[in-house]
Design a protein around this motif. Structure first.
Motif, PDB file in Angstrom:
ATOM      1  N   ARG A 159       0.862  -1.264   0.017  1.00 60.17           N
ATOM      2  CA  ARG A 159      -0.079  -0.182  -0.181  1.00 60.17           C
ATOM      3  C   ARG A 159       0.924   1.181  -0.144  1.00 60.17           C
ATOM      4  O   ARG A 159       0.592   2.364  -0.613  1.00 60.17           O
ATOM      5  N   ARG A 160       1.909   1.134   0.800  1.00 58.18           N
ATOM      6  CA  ARG A 160       2.945   2.266   1.124  1.00 58.18           C
ATOM      7  C   ARG A 160       3.490   2.624  -0.452  1.00 58.18           C
ATOM      8  O   ARG A 160       3.625   3.852  -0.830  1.00 58.18           O
ATOM      9  N   ALA A 161       3.948   1.333  -0.989  1.00 51.95           N
ATOM     10  CA  ALA A 161       4.689   1.572  -2.233  1.00 51.95           C
ATOM     11  C   ALA A 161       3.972   2.320  -3.326  1.00 51.95           C
ATOM     12  O   ALA A 161       4.165   2.860  -4.269  1.00 51.95           O
ATOM     13  N   GLU A 162       2.521   1.801  -3.261  1.00 57.63           N
ATOM     14  CA  GLU A 162       1.626   2.505  -4.547  1.00 57.63           C
ATOM     15  C   GLU A 162       1.092   3.565  -4.160  1.00 57.63           C
ATOM     16  O   GLU A 162       0.622   4.147  -5.190  1.00 57.63           O
ATOM     17  N   ALA A 163       1.032   4.262  -2.929  1.00 53.14           N
ATOM     18  CA  ALA A 163       0.536   5.306  -2.863  1.00 53.14           C
ATOM     19  C   ALA A 163       1.519   6.693  -2.411  1.00 53.14           C
ATOM     20  O   ALA A 163       1.138   7.729  -2.436  1.00 53.14           O
ATOM     21  N   ARG A 164       2.796   6.376  -2.381  1.00 48.05           N
ATOM     22  CA  ARG A 164       3.677   7.212  -1.881  1.00 48.05           C
ATOM     23  C   ARG A 164       4.194   8.245  -2.847  1.00 48.05           C
ATOM     24  O   ARG A 164       4.193   7.925  -4.071  1.00 48.05           O
ATOM     25  N   GLN A 196       6.566  -4.560  -7.644  1.00 48.11           N
ATOM     26  CA  GLN A 196       7.196  -5.634  -8.335  1.00 48.11           C
ATOM     27  C   GLN A 196       8.785  -5.426  -8.182  1.00 48.11           C
ATOM     28  O   GLN A 196       9.462  -6.216  -7.999  1.00 48.11           O
ATOM     29  N   GLN A 197       9.007  -4.320  -8.544  1.00 47.55           N
ATOM     30  CA  GLN A 197      10.460  -3.928  -8.621  1.00 47.55           C
ATOM     31  C   GLN A 197      11.042  -3.971  -7.057  1.00 47.55           C
ATOM     32  O   GLN A 197      12.501  -4.527  -7.048  1.00 47.55           O
ATOM     33  N   ILE A 198      10.111  -3.629  -6.132  1.00 48.72           N
ATOM     34  CA  ILE A 198      10.695  -3.540  -4.717  1.00 48.72           C
ATOM     35  C   ILE A 198      10.855  -5.106  -4.404  1.00 48.72           C
ATOM     36  O   ILE A 198      11.893  -5.671  -3.758  1.00 48.72           O
ATOM     37  N   VAL A 199       9.865  -6.010  -4.664  1.00 45.99           N
ATOM     38  CA  VAL A 199       9.755  -7.310  -4.429  1.00 45.99           C
ATOM     39  C   VAL A 199      10.940  -7.951  -5.050  1.00 45.99           C
ATOM     40  O   VAL A 199      11.656  -8.958  -4.465  1.00 45.99           O
ATOM     41  N   ASP A 200      11.280  -7.745  -6.502  1.00 45.69           N
ATOM     42  CA  ASP A 200      12.378  -8.252  -7.061  1.00 45.69           C
ATOM     43  C   ASP A 200      13.943  -7.891  -6.893  1.00 45.69           C
ATOM     44  O   ASP A 200      14.678  -8.203  -7.425  1.00 45.69           O
ATOM     45  N   ARG A 201      13.824  -6.497  -6.023  1.00 46.34           N
ATOM     46  CA  ARG A 201      15.331  -6.121  -5.968  1.00 46.34           C
ATOM     47  C   ARG A 201      16.287  -6.810  -5.319  1.00 46.34           C
ATOM     48  O   ARG A 201      15.938  -7.701  -4.110  1.00 46.34           O
ATOM     49  N   GLU A 202      17.402  -6.891  -5.484  1.00 48.97           N
ATOM     50  CA  GLU A 202      18.519  -7.362  -4.809  1.00 48.97           C
ATOM     51  C   GLU A 202      18.862  -6.993  -3.447  1.00 48.97           C
ATOM     52  O   GLU A 202      18.871  -5.449  -3.479  1.00 48.97           O
TER      53      GLU A 202
END
Length: 171
Positions: free
Chosen positions: A114-119, A132-138
């Motif tokens: 929610r934070r990632a999508e609203a910030r 998805q970029q956050i989830v896939d990040r190294e």
């Protein structure tokens, strides 16, 4: 009393900037945000994302100047790799500072998303990474002790108080 380098790291949208900025307001420490530095570099050069180590190197050099003059620093960045964590630690210790490594997490995946999508990053032209970029990040697991602050469980003021308490010199 030697200066203090507080490195505030963690994945995007965990609350790093919010916590680090409030910590800077409360302590009066200098505040370095790697995203701000990187976006300034992009705005004024022909470089584009990803910048690689450039923003981190500039931030560490500025932190070193401040620490050398006895000014405490809060450095806020993702700090995803052992090499970046080691470099921050070496910067602080190499300039006579105490170092507090802090990882900000958001243990509730739905809240994190929610934070990632609203910030709003608060930085002109900076495009925040998608969920998805956050989830896939190294993002390497930590291999040494650090202070972990969970913003899914603590409001900003309490998160800052935890860091302030950990930053107090031990006698």
């Amino acid at each position: 009393m030697p200066p203090l380098l507080i490195v505030v790291g963690g994945l995007p949208a965990t609350g790093k900037t919010t916590v680090a900025a409030e910590l800077a307001r409360r302590t009066g420490f200098s505040f370095l945000r790697v995203d701000t530095i990187e976006q300034a570099i992009i705005r004024t050069t022909s470089l584009t994302q990803p910048l690689g180590p450039v923003g981190y190197v500039v931030a560490r050099e500025v932190a070193a100047d401040l620490l050398r003059t006895g000014v405490s620093v809060i450095a806020e960045c993702v700090n995803p790799l052992a090499v970046t964590r080691d470099a921050w630690r070496a910067t602080g210790l190499g300039h006579g500072a105490r170092v507090l490594e802090t990882e900000i997490i958001c243990s509730d995946p739905a809240e994190h998303r929610r934070r990632a999508e609203a910030r709003d990053t608060g930085i002109p032209d900076l495009v925040a990474p998608a969920w998805q970029q956050i989830v896939d990040r190294e993002y390497e697991p930590w291999t040494r002790d650090r202070l972990v602050v969970d913003t899914a469980r603590l409001p900003v003021g309490e998160a800052v108080a935890v860091i302030e308490a950990a930053a107090r010199p031990r006698r």
